[in-house]
Design a protein around this motif. Structure first.
Motif, PDB file in Angstrom:
ATOM      1  N   GLN A   1     -50.957  84.932  -8.723  1.00 11.71           N
ATOM      2  CA  GLN A   1     -49.973  85.963  -8.370  1.00 11.71           C
ATOM      3  C   GLN A   1     -50.622  87.333  -8.147  1.00 11.71           C
ATOM      4  N   LYS A   2     -51.939  87.441  -8.432  1.00  7.12           N
ATOM      5  CA  LYS A   2     -52.635  88.729  -8.253  1.00  7.12           C
ATOM      6  C   LYS A   2     -53.600  88.621  -7.067  1.00  7.12           C
ATOM      7  N   ARG A   3     -54.021  89.780  -6.533  1.00  7.24           N
ATOM      8  CA  ARG A   3     -54.918  89.778  -5.371  1.00  7.24           C
ATOM      9  C   ARG A   3     -56.261  90.408  -5.746  1.00  7.24           C
TER      10      ARG A   3
ATOM     11  N   ASN B   1     -51.326  95.387 -15.966  1.00  8.08           N
ATOM     12  CA  ASN B   1     -50.075  95.262 -15.200  1.00  8.08           C
ATOM     13  C   ASN B   1     -50.322  95.359 -13.702  1.00  8.08           C
ATOM     14  N   ALA B   2     -51.523  95.756 -13.324  1.00  4.41           N
ATOM     15  CA  ALA B   2     -51.827  95.886 -11.891  1.00  4.41           C
ATOM     16  C   ALA B   2     -51.803  94.513 -11.219  1.00  4.41           C
ATOM     17  N   THR B   3     -51.577  94.519  -9.912  1.00  4.19           N
ATOM     18  CA  THR B   3     -51.554  93.235  -9.181  1.00  4.19           C
ATOM     19  C   THR B   3     -52.705  93.139  -8.188  1.00  4.19           C
ATOM     20  N   GLU B   4     -53.444  94.243  -7.997  1.00  2.00           N
ATOM     21  CA  GLU B   4     -54.568  94.224  -7.053  1.00  2.00           C
ATOM     22  C   GLU B   4     -55.826  94.762  -7.732  1.00  2.00           C
TER      23      GLU B   4
ATOM     24  N   PHE C   1     -55.291  83.487 -11.641  1.00  7.31           N
ATOM     25  CA  PHE C   1     -54.179  84.437 -11.481  1.00  7.31           C
ATOM     26  C   PHE C   1     -53.687  84.430 -10.036  1.00  7.31           C
TER      27      PHE C   1
END
Ligand code: SF4
Length: 308
Positions: free
Chosen positions: A246-248, A224-227, A244
């Motif tokens: 939308q993720k960094r 669920n993390a985005t970074e 991905f």
């Protein structure tokens, strides 16, 4: 698609070739590959393909593995510079001498090794299946080579085994130090840290997960993390950014430049020009002497039997 890519695709079609690319390849090669993945996934693809020609966009030991398990195919390696510093860490003779000191211990040899060394091993492993391979062996004492960091990860995960590690490293992953990782973690404190098992123990200790390149992709997909801070070669980071958006993703080589670390010069010696030449001129063909091939195939087949 640029003109060079189109020419490659046209030649690939007319010559009935397949392009297999490791995740560390440049994006332009991955765009034209039939399959991109880690060394285990590429070995499975090479085993199952019925194309006449395999253009292997990876390094020499991977192309050798393709030839060993599917000898009827012509296997081409675009760049003659695509060796591997880790595979060079142990020769067949060194492995024979080491084994002689531990006659009852089986040898689990990382796929990042020469065909001649594989012919001396009991079973091959990759970073994605090393734990399963070691676990499957009934022996208490096990020799693992050539990567001491991967061996250390498995020794930590399986304390019931006595793992004796060969003293080899991948210089690309060894360049990721605890200090560099800590400085990147301080900059992105909420990012999850995912590193490759070829990294130093003090780097692995600081990570949320220690995974193969394919394991990293699955981890990012499920998290669920985005970074994420990613401790492996830049090519895998390129793949994650594309998959991905939308993720960094932050590389562990900050604040150093990409040229200084985490770019494998062997992997990056393949490019569109030499892929085109490989197909045009049928170069550079991988040849494995038959007695070596049979011995190496036995240890690769044993890995495939355990994991497929
Ligand atoms: S990153 Fe390069 S040097 Fe390191 S194991 Fe992979 S191919 Fe070998």
């Amino acid at each position: 698609m640029n003109e060079l890519q189109q020419q490659i695709l046209e030649l690939k079609r007319t010559k009935n070739a397949v392009i297999l690319a490791h995740s560390y390849q440049i994006p332009e090669i991955k765009q034209i590959a039939d399959f991109t993945g880690d060394s285990y996934q590429l070995a499975v693809q090479a085993k199952n393909t019925d194309a006449e020609i395999i253009v292997f966009c990876g390094v020499h030991f991977m192309a050798e593995t393709a030839k060993i398990i599917n000898p009827k195919r012509t296997v081409l390696l675009p760049s003659l510079d695509a060796g591997c510093a880790l595979a060079d860490e142990i020769t067949a003779e060194q492995l024979r001498n080491w084994k002689a000191k531990f006659p009852s211990a089986p040898v689990v040899l990382y796929i990042n090794s020469t065909a001649a060394a594989k012919a001396e091993a009991d079973v091959v492993c990759t970073s994605s299946n090393a734990r399963k391979i070691v676990q499957s062996l009934p022996n208490h004492q096990i020799l693992m080579a050539p990567d001491k960091n991967l061996s250390n990860v498995i020794a930590q995960e399986l304390p019931e085994k006595d793992i004796i590690a060969w003293d080899g490293v991948c210089p690309v992953h060894q360049d990721i130090t605890a200090e560099i990782l800590e400085s990147v973690m301080a900059k992105y404190p909420t990012a999850e840290v995912v590193v490759h098992p070829e990294c130093r123990p003090e780097v692995c200790k600081n990570a949320d997960a220690v995974l193969s390149t394919s394991g990293m992709i699955d981890y990012v997909e499920q998290s669920n993390a985005t970074e994420f801070i990613i401790g492996t070669e830049q090519g895998l980071i390129d793949t994650l950014i594309e998959k991905f958006p939308q993720k960094r993703f932050f590389p562990t080589h900050e604040p150093k430049s990409c040229d200084e670390s985490c770019v494998c010069p062997y992997m990056k010696s393949n490019n569109l020009d030499n892929v085109l030449l490989a197909l045009k001129n049928m170069q550079h063909e991988i040849v494995v002497e038959e007695s070596v091939r049979v011995g190496a195939k036995r240890s690769i087949d044993r890995m495939l039997e355990i994991t497929i």
